[in-house]
Write a protein that holds these residues in place. Structure first.
Motif, short mmCIF file in Angstrom:
data_model
loop_
_atom_site.label_atom_id
_atom_site.label_comp_id
_atom_site.label_asym_id
_atom_site.label_seq_id
_atom_site.Cartn_x
_atom_site.Cartn_y
_atom_site.Cartn_z
N ARG A 9 0.79 -1.02 0.02
CA ARG A 9 -0.19 0.14 -0.07
C ARG A 9 0.96 1.16 -0.05
N ILE A 10 1.88 1.35 0.82
CA ILE A 10 2.71 2.52 0.73
C ILE A 10 3.56 2.57 -0.37
N LEU A 11 3.97 1.49 -0.90
CA LEU A 11 4.48 1.61 -2.40
C LEU A 11 3.56 1.98 -3.48
N GLU A 12 2.56 1.71 -3.34
CA GLU A 12 1.65 1.91 -4.33
C GLU A 12 1.35 3.69 -4.18
N ASP A 13 1.04 4.25 -2.93
CA ASP A 13 1.25 5.46 -2.76
C ASP A 13 2.11 6.46 -3.14
N GLY A 14 3.33 5.73 -3.29
CA GLY A 14 4.87 6.20 -3.62
C GLY A 14 4.94 6.06 -5.20
N GLY A 15 3.94 5.66 -5.92
CA GLY A 15 4.01 5.63 -7.57
C GLY A 15 4.16 4.44 -7.94
N TYR A 16 4.30 3.29 -7.43
CA TYR A 16 4.29 1.91 -7.67
C TYR A 16 2.75 1.09 -7.92
N ARG A 17 2.63 0.32 -8.78
CA ARG A 17 1.52 -0.44 -8.94
C ARG A 17 1.85 -1.92 -8.85
N THR A 18 1.08 -2.79 -8.03
CA THR A 18 1.10 -4.09 -7.79
C THR A 18 0.71 -4.90 -9.02
N ASN A 19 1.32 -5.51 -9.59
CA ASN A 19 0.99 -6.25 -10.91
C ASN A 19 0.33 -7.62 -10.58
N GLU A 20 1.06 -8.35 -9.57
CA GLU A 20 0.50 -9.84 -9.26
C GLU A 20 1.05 -10.36 -8.06
N VAL A 21 0.51 -11.41 -7.34
CA VAL A 21 0.85 -11.75 -6.25
C VAL A 21 0.83 -13.36 -6.33
N GLN A 22 1.91 -14.16 -6.04
CA GLN A 22 1.95 -15.52 -5.99
C GLN A 22 2.25 -16.25 -4.37
N PRO A 23 1.25 -16.67 -4.09
CA PRO A 23 1.34 -17.49 -2.93
C PRO A 23 1.94 -18.73 -2.88
N VAL A 24 2.91 -19.08 -2.18
CA VAL A 24 3.57 -20.29 -2.13
C VAL A 24 3.48 -21.00 -0.99
N ASP A 25 3.24 -22.18 -0.94
CA ASP A 25 2.87 -22.94 0.82
C ASP A 25 4.61 -23.73 0.98
N MET A 26 5.14 -22.70 1.81
CA MET A 26 6.29 -23.19 2.35
C MET A 26 6.33 -23.99 3.54
N PHE A 27 5.13 -23.92 4.29
CA PHE A 27 5.18 -24.70 5.33
C PHE A 27 3.88 -25.32 5.71
N PRO A 28 3.54 -26.55 4.88
CA PRO A 28 2.42 -27.11 4.94
C PRO A 28 1.98 -27.70 6.46
#
Length: 456
Positions: free
Chosen positions: A423-442
């Motif tokens: 959110r802070i980075l978006e307010d600073g001029g960036y756009r979040t393109n995508e997010v990938q969750p990974v299950d590291m700790f089943p």
């Protein structure tokens, strides 16, 4: 204003149906619209619940009896109640759904990032025996050493534990043998209350690809009685043990490792491979505990970074250089920064081990080092960041915004702090393109993520 009154009282028994799961894996059921959070409850199940705590807007309960059982309920592979694998009662499919929903919810509620595509979580084919490291407390019962994890919110060892369904097979084979020999030769357990005794923790690390194994004995004392016998018997029985180390922690503290470490036998490092890269791992190195999913995570970070041979990259919170060296396979130059001097020492050793000359490692706080780099004319194309659970310091986020990289790749082990920082980075001029969750700790509530941002 009238104070709201909960429709239930402490110690009351109620019957309810679970409708949802919290991010901690608790079942959520309602009595007259009032939510009760109940461990081990699954959506669709009707249950008798004892109310154990009542707050103004919600309460907590204990599962007493199930009236019907969800198809997603499974019999746990482990019945030791150490609090580590909180989700073993639910199917792996439901675990992944729960984590996916958690990521989606925090992105919306904390980050206000409704526009961001969140890809389906990447799970494991086999969600067991994935951990390459154990740090297990040592105690005493009936005059004998015992090992086991602490009961939730206590320092009482739950029960004597030799094996764990999350740990690598090599660890499960070596741990009981260490305890058996230590008992026979009379190594005394550390007594936390009286600050007496010898053996505090047993740490075992193993390389997933190499099977090289390190044993670390954390002691209160400099002297370790019978160490020659221990070393001889263990190395005779387990030829994959390449390093036996003693770490001395003589402080009254909750920290596991002390300042002083000495090699009792073998090498200072063991090695492991991720992809084509080899890493040297010392007793104190931070190294991801799930190597299978680490490769998945780092491949995704590399894909998001979209770097070529002309790109300059900064890897903040670089640790022992694992992500840095992945990036250096493609980039013109990678700069890694990390506050822990020992980690930078290991990172430089890993760069040399992999014959990589296009990476430079610096000790310091990223938020202080990066403005210096900016003044010196360093103009990164990509910044990759992998902070601890608390996320990035505001000063660091500001430094990233001021450096104006084309892309930011944010690797996170905490969806909430990731959403806050995006959110802070978006307010600073960036756009979040995508997010990938990974299950590291089943079988636990934790989830790892990697997010791609680009400058608007």
């Amino acid at each position: 204003m009238a104070k709201s009154i909960a429709p239930v009282k402490k110690n009351e028994y109620v019957t309810l149906t679970f409708e949802d799961l919290t991010h901690e894996g608790n079942g959520v059921g309602k009595v007259g619209g009032y939510p009760l959070f109940v461990p081990n409850g699954l959506p669709g199940e009707e249950a008798v619940v004892k109310v154990i705590k009542v707050n103004k807007n919600f309460g907590f309960g204990k599962l007493i009896e199930l009236k019907n059982i969800s198809e997603e309920r499974v019999d746990p592979t482990c019945h030791v109640h150490c609090g580590g694998c909180q989700l073993q009662h639910m199917s792996y499919n439901l675990q992944l759904q729960m984590k996916q929903n958690q990521v989606r919810n925090v992105m919306k509620k904390i980050g206000h990032l409704e526009h961001v595509p969140i890809h389906p979580i990447i799970g494991m084919d086999n969600p067991f025996h994935y951990r390459n490291k154990v740090q297990i407390p040592v105690g005493e019962k009936d005059g004998k050493l015992i090992t086991g994890y602490y009961q939730k919110r206590s320092h009482r060892i739950v029960e004597d534990l030799d094996t764990c369904s999350s740990q690598a097979d090599e660890i499960n084979e070596i741990l009981p043998e260490v305890k058996k020999i230590a008992n026979r030769i009379g190594i005394e357990a550390y007594d936390e209350e009286n600050h007496r005794g010898v053996l505090r923790h047993i740490m075992i690390r193993t390389g997933y690809a190499t099977k090289e194994t390190m044993l670390v004995l954390v002691t209160k004392t400099n002297k370790l009685p019978g160490k020659e016998i221990l070393i001889q018997e263990l190395t005779d029985k387990f030829p994959n043990i390449k390093s036996i180390v003693q770490n001395i922690n003589d402080q009254r503290t909750n920290l596991i490792l002390g300042e002083k470490t000495k090699v009792l036998w073998g090498e200072e490092y063991i090695h492991d491979k991720i992809g084509e890269l080899t890493f040297a791992i010392s007793a104190k190195s931070f190294y991801q505990v799930n190597p299978v999913q680490t490769k998945v995570l780092y491949d995704k970070a590399l894909e998001y970074a979209k770097i070529d041979e002309n790109d300059v990259v900064i890897d903040a919170y670089c640790g022992i250089g694992t992500i840095s060296l992945f990036l250096a396979q493609k980039a013109k130059k990678v700069y890694g920064v990390e506050v822990v001097p020992e980690a930078i020492h290991d990172a430089k050793a890993n760069a040399k081990l992999n014959e990589m000359n296009n990476v430079e490692f610096v000790v310091g706080q990223a938020e202080k080092i990066m403005p210096e780099w900016k003044r010196e004319g360093l103009d990164p194309d990509v910044i990759v960041v992998d902070p601890p659970r608390k996320g990035c310091a505001p000063e660091f986020l500001e430094a990233m915004i001021e450096m104006e990289p084309k892309r930011i790749v944010y690797v996170s082990c905490n969806p909430s702090t990731l959403a806050r920082d995006l959110r802070i980075l978006e307010d600073g001029g960036y756009r979040t393109n995508e997010v990938q969750p990974v299950d590291m700790f089943p079988n636990t509530t934790h989830v790892e993520l990697v997010a791609l941002m680009s400058r608007e």
